[in-house]
Scaffold this motif. Structure first.
Motif, PDB file in Angstrom:
ATOM      1  N   LYS A 185       0.707  -0.913  -0.339  1.00 50.09           N
ATOM      2  CA  LYS A 185       0.153   0.070   0.107  1.00 50.09           C
ATOM      3  C   LYS A 185       0.731   1.083   0.248  1.00 50.09           C
ATOM      4  O   LYS A 185       0.951   2.133  -0.690  1.00 50.09           O
ATOM      5  CB  LYS A 185      -0.937  -0.017   1.110  1.00 50.09           C
ATOM      6  N   LEU A 186       1.822   1.325   0.751  1.00 50.47           N
ATOM      7  CA  LEU A 186       2.399   2.218   1.240  1.00 50.47           C
ATOM      8  C   LEU A 186       3.284   2.829  -0.330  1.00 50.47           C
ATOM      9  O   LEU A 186       3.820   3.491  -0.853  1.00 50.47           O
ATOM     10  CB  LEU A 186       3.878   2.236   2.611  1.00 50.47           C
ATOM     11  N   ASN A 187       4.313   1.689  -0.652  1.00 47.85           N
ATOM     12  CA  ASN A 187       4.618   1.383  -1.815  1.00 47.85           C
ATOM     13  C   ASN A 187       4.008   2.426  -3.479  1.00 47.85           C
ATOM     14  O   ASN A 187       4.305   2.876  -4.257  1.00 47.85           O
ATOM     15  CB  ASN A 187       4.998  -0.302  -2.883  1.00 47.85           C
ATOM     16  N   ASP A 188       2.937   1.620  -3.535  1.00 47.28           N
ATOM     17  CA  ASP A 188       1.754   2.054  -4.590  1.00 47.28           C
ATOM     18  C   ASP A 188       1.604   3.703  -4.195  1.00 47.28           C
ATOM     19  O   ASP A 188       1.391   4.331  -5.008  1.00 47.28           O
ATOM     20  CB  ASP A 188       0.148   1.775  -4.158  1.00 47.28           C
ATOM     21  N   GLN A 189       1.183   3.972  -2.830  1.00 50.63           N
ATOM     22  CA  GLN A 189       1.036   5.407  -2.710  1.00 50.63           C
ATOM     23  C   GLN A 189       2.803   6.371  -3.821  1.00 50.63           C
ATOM     24  O   GLN A 189       2.698   7.586  -3.908  1.00 50.63           O
ATOM     25  CB  GLN A 189       0.507   5.955  -1.101  1.00 50.63           C
ATOM     26  N   VAL A 190       3.293   5.908  -2.465  1.00 52.48           N
ATOM     27  CA  VAL A 190       4.521   6.485  -2.971  1.00 52.48           C
ATOM     28  C   VAL A 190       5.149   6.518  -4.241  1.00 52.48           C
ATOM     29  O   VAL A 190       5.349   8.006  -5.126  1.00 52.48           O
ATOM     30  CB  VAL A 190       6.385   5.327  -2.643  1.00 52.48           C
ATOM     31  N   ASN A 191       4.601   5.849  -5.149  1.00 52.44           N
ATOM     32  CA  ASN A 191       5.096   5.373  -6.964  1.00 52.44           C
ATOM     33  C   ASN A 191       3.900   6.356  -7.405  1.00 52.44           C
ATOM     34  O   ASN A 191       4.047   7.236  -7.753  1.00 52.44           O
ATOM     35  CB  ASN A 191       4.400   3.955  -7.465  1.00 52.44           C
ATOM     36  N   ASP A 192       2.671   6.363  -7.510  1.00 46.02           N
ATOM     37  CA  ASP A 192       1.860   7.302  -7.899  1.00 46.02           C
ATOM     38  C   ASP A 192       2.138   8.685  -7.435  1.00 46.02           C
ATOM     39  O   ASP A 192       1.811   9.823  -8.551  1.00 46.02           O
ATOM     40  CB  ASP A 192       0.553   7.746  -7.220  1.00 46.02           C
ATOM     41  N   GLN A 193       2.847   9.353  -6.320  1.00 45.84           N
ATOM     42  CA  GLN A 193       3.271  10.582  -6.127  1.00 45.84           C
ATOM     43  C   GLN A 193       4.823  10.903  -7.125  1.00 45.84           C
ATOM     44  O   GLN A 193       4.432  12.034  -7.336  1.00 45.84           O
ATOM     45  CB  GLN A 193       3.685  10.942  -4.921  1.00 45.84           C
ATOM     46  N   VAL A 194       5.173   9.966  -6.841  1.00 44.30           N
ATOM     47  CA  VAL A 194       6.514  10.378  -7.670  1.00 44.30           C
ATOM     48  C   VAL A 194       6.387  10.324  -9.213  1.00 44.30           C
ATOM     49  O   VAL A 194       6.671  11.222  -9.893  1.00 44.30           O
ATOM     50  CB  VAL A 194       7.514   9.137  -7.315  1.00 44.30           C
ATOM     51  N   ASN A 195       4.775   9.102  -9.804  1.00 42.07           N
ATOM     52  CA  ASN A 195       4.711   9.637 -11.492  1.00 42.07           C
ATOM     53  C   ASN A 195       4.358  11.199 -11.415  1.00 42.07           C
ATOM     54  O   ASN A 195       3.884  11.483 -12.285  1.00 42.07           O
ATOM     55  CB  ASN A 195       3.726   8.434 -11.926  1.00 42.07           C
ATOM     56  N   ASP A 196       3.312  11.197 -10.967  1.00 45.04           N
ATOM     57  CA  ASP A 196       2.820  12.710 -10.416  1.00 45.04           C
ATOM     58  C   ASP A 196       3.441  13.971 -10.801  1.00 45.04           C
ATOM     59  O   ASP A 196       3.803  14.619 -11.774  1.00 45.04           O
ATOM     60  CB  ASP A 196       1.497  12.641  -9.523  1.00 45.04           C
ATOM     61  N   GLN A 197       4.876  13.879  -9.735  1.00 44.28           N
ATOM     62  CA  GLN A 197       5.393  14.883 -10.370  1.00 44.28           C
ATOM     63  C   GLN A 197       6.059  14.731 -11.401  1.00 44.28           C
ATOM     64  O   GLN A 197       7.297  16.047 -11.860  1.00 44.28           O
ATOM     65  CB  GLN A 197       6.397  14.612  -8.732  1.00 44.28           C
ATOM     66  N   SER A 198       6.573  13.738 -12.352  1.00 36.45           N
ATOM     67  CA  SER A 198       7.243  13.339 -12.760  1.00 36.45           C
ATOM     68  C   SER A 198       6.096  14.162 -14.617  1.00 36.45           C
ATOM     69  O   SER A 198       7.349  14.453 -15.430  1.00 36.45           O
ATOM     70  CB  SER A 198       8.062  12.043 -12.732  1.00 36.45           C
ATOM     71  N   LYS A 199       5.291  14.729 -14.049  1.00 34.22           N
ATOM     72  CA  LYS A 199       4.803  14.323 -15.517  1.00 34.22           C
ATOM     73  C   LYS A 199       4.730  16.240 -16.045  1.00 34.22           C
ATOM     74  O   LYS A 199       4.624  17.380 -14.730  1.00 34.22           O
ATOM     75  CB  LYS A 199       2.767  13.966 -15.456  1.00 34.22           C
TER      76      LYS A 199
END
Length: 49
Positions: A35-49
């Protein structure tokens, strides 16, 4: 169901949380790690856009 909370931590603190969870029995923490990994990945992906 437990109430969800939102926490704000630094990337270094996230790394420390994962290290600490890695010392616990996997069967007790694998859902939380996922769950934590999914949330971190979602945020990192959003920041890279």
């Amino acid at each position: 169901m437990d109430k969800e909370v939102e926490l704000k931590v630094s990337a270094q603190e996230v790394k420390l949380i994962f290290q600490a969870l890695g010392k616990l029995p996997f069967e007790e923490v694998y859902d939380l790690i996922g769950k934590l990994n999914d949330q971190v990945n979602d945020q990192v992906n959003d920041q890279s856009k």
